[in-house]
Design an enzyme around this catalytic site. Structure first.
Site, short mmCIF file in Angstrom:
data_model
loop_
_atom_site.label_atom_id
_atom_site.label_comp_id
_atom_site.label_asym_id
_atom_site.label_seq_id
_atom_site.Cartn_x
_atom_site.Cartn_y
_atom_site.Cartn_z
N CYS A 149 0.81 -1.21 0.00
CA CYS A 149 0.00 0.00 0.00
C CYS A 149 0.85 1.28 0.00
CB CYS A 149 -0.99 -0.05 1.16
SG CYS A 149 -2.38 1.07 0.94
N ARG A 199 -12.63 6.43 -0.11
CA ARG A 199 -11.50 5.50 0.04
C ARG A 199 -11.94 4.12 -0.44
NH1 ARG A 199 -7.31 7.19 2.92
NH2 ARG A 199 -6.63 5.08 3.44
N HIS A 250 -3.39 -5.65 2.64
CA HIS A 250 -2.97 -5.81 4.04
C HIS A 250 -3.57 -7.12 4.53
CE1 HIS A 250 -1.65 -1.59 4.50
NE2 HIS A 250 -2.69 -1.26 3.76
N1 GLN Z 1 -2.04 6.67 2.83
C1 GLN Z 1 -2.17 5.87 1.65
C2 GLN Z 1 -3.56 5.91 1.02
O1 GLN Z 1 -4.52 6.24 1.68
C3 GLN Z 1 -1.77 4.44 1.96
C4 GLN Z 1 -2.69 3.77 2.95
C5 GLN Z 1 -2.23 2.40 3.37
O2 GLN Z 1 -1.03 2.10 3.42
N2 GLN Z 1 -3.17 1.57 3.73
O3 GLN Z 1 -3.69 5.61 -0.14
#
Ligand code: GLN
Length: 242
Positions: A93, A129, A190
């Site tokens: 990520c 998101r 993840h």
């Molecule tokens: N901050 C980054 C995003 O929101 C990565 C998030 C993450 O590593 N889960 O895309």
């Protein structure tokens, strides 16, 4: 046999169980009689990437990514040549986003990437998101299962890990997940990804052994529990399609 892994910024980049990937690599080495030494890197000044056989970078919030940027910028050229020479690396990520040219946060801040690969990532404030469980069908690794939570959308033309069946992956357009370049894996998964997708863990370990020792006798281990966990999630997610 001995291997060494650099775990970059474990104090900042460690979301949703990312540390479990390092534990998984350690255990899978141990079960094969391989000693995996893990070095936590919080400051990159003076480190030599040639001392190490494998790299891991986890994910982070935008704030923590911004802090980590400075450390990565110091090893940019060395990291690029390690990857070009086939060093295995797993980047998750936020860690994956660092490999490209830049990551534009939801606030519009542009964080410079390592520019190792030709891609970019952008968060778009007006767009939600990308969150939830994810199932990917991969020619190389079979069903890959995990969890994603990112604002960034990544766009590239490199080989990917596979096709997204449930979830989002790299972005909300092309239904592809992750990136594979030499022995570098970038992924939005993840969970952590490796314990329930052991083929990916073994791919990284095998690449590290071959780089260091030439061709190796790489034994299989009993993965009944891991594959049961993988199949349980894959079946559960596929059932939502019906
Ligand atoms: N901050 C980054 C995003 O929101 C990565 C998030 C993450 O590593 N889960 O895309």
């Amino acid at each position: 046999m001995n291997l060494k892994l650099y775990h970059f910024m474990p104090d900042k980049l460690n979301l949703y169980g990312d540390i479990g990937n390092v534990i998984s690599l350690k255990k899978r080495c141990e079960w094969r009689g391989i000693n995996l030494e893990i070095e936590n890197i919080t400051n990159t000044t003076g480190i030599k990437l040639s001392d190490c056989d494998m790299f891991f970078i986890g994910g982070g919030s935008d704030r923590e990514q911004a802090i980590a940027t400075e450390q990565f910028s110091k090893i940019k050229n060395e990291f690029k040549s390690a990857i070009d020479n086939g060093a295995p690396a797993l980047t998750i990520c936020g860690g994956y986003q660092f490999l490209g040219e830049y990551y534009k946060t939801a606030d519009g801040e542009k964080l410079a990437g390592l520019n190792i690969l030709d891609f970019y990532t952008e968060s778009i404030n007006s767009k939600p998101r990308l969150i939830g469980n994810i199932l990917v069908e991969s020619d190389k690794f079979g069903d890959i299962v995990g969890f994603e939570n990112h604002g960034g959308r990544t766009y590239h033309n490199y080989e990917t890990l596979g096709n997204v069946i449930i979830g989002y992956g790299n972005n909300d357009d092309d239904k592809k997940e992750g990136l594979l370049y030499n022995n570098l894996i970038g992924t939005y998964l993840h969970g952590p990804i490796l314990p329930k997708n052991p083929k990916i863990a073994d791919y990284l370990i095998k690449a590290a052994l071959e780089n260091k020792y030439g061709s190796v006798d790489f034994s299989n281990i009993n993965d009944d529990i891991e594959f049961t966990a993988n199949k349980y999630m894959a079946d559960k997610l596929r059932a939502t399609l019906k």
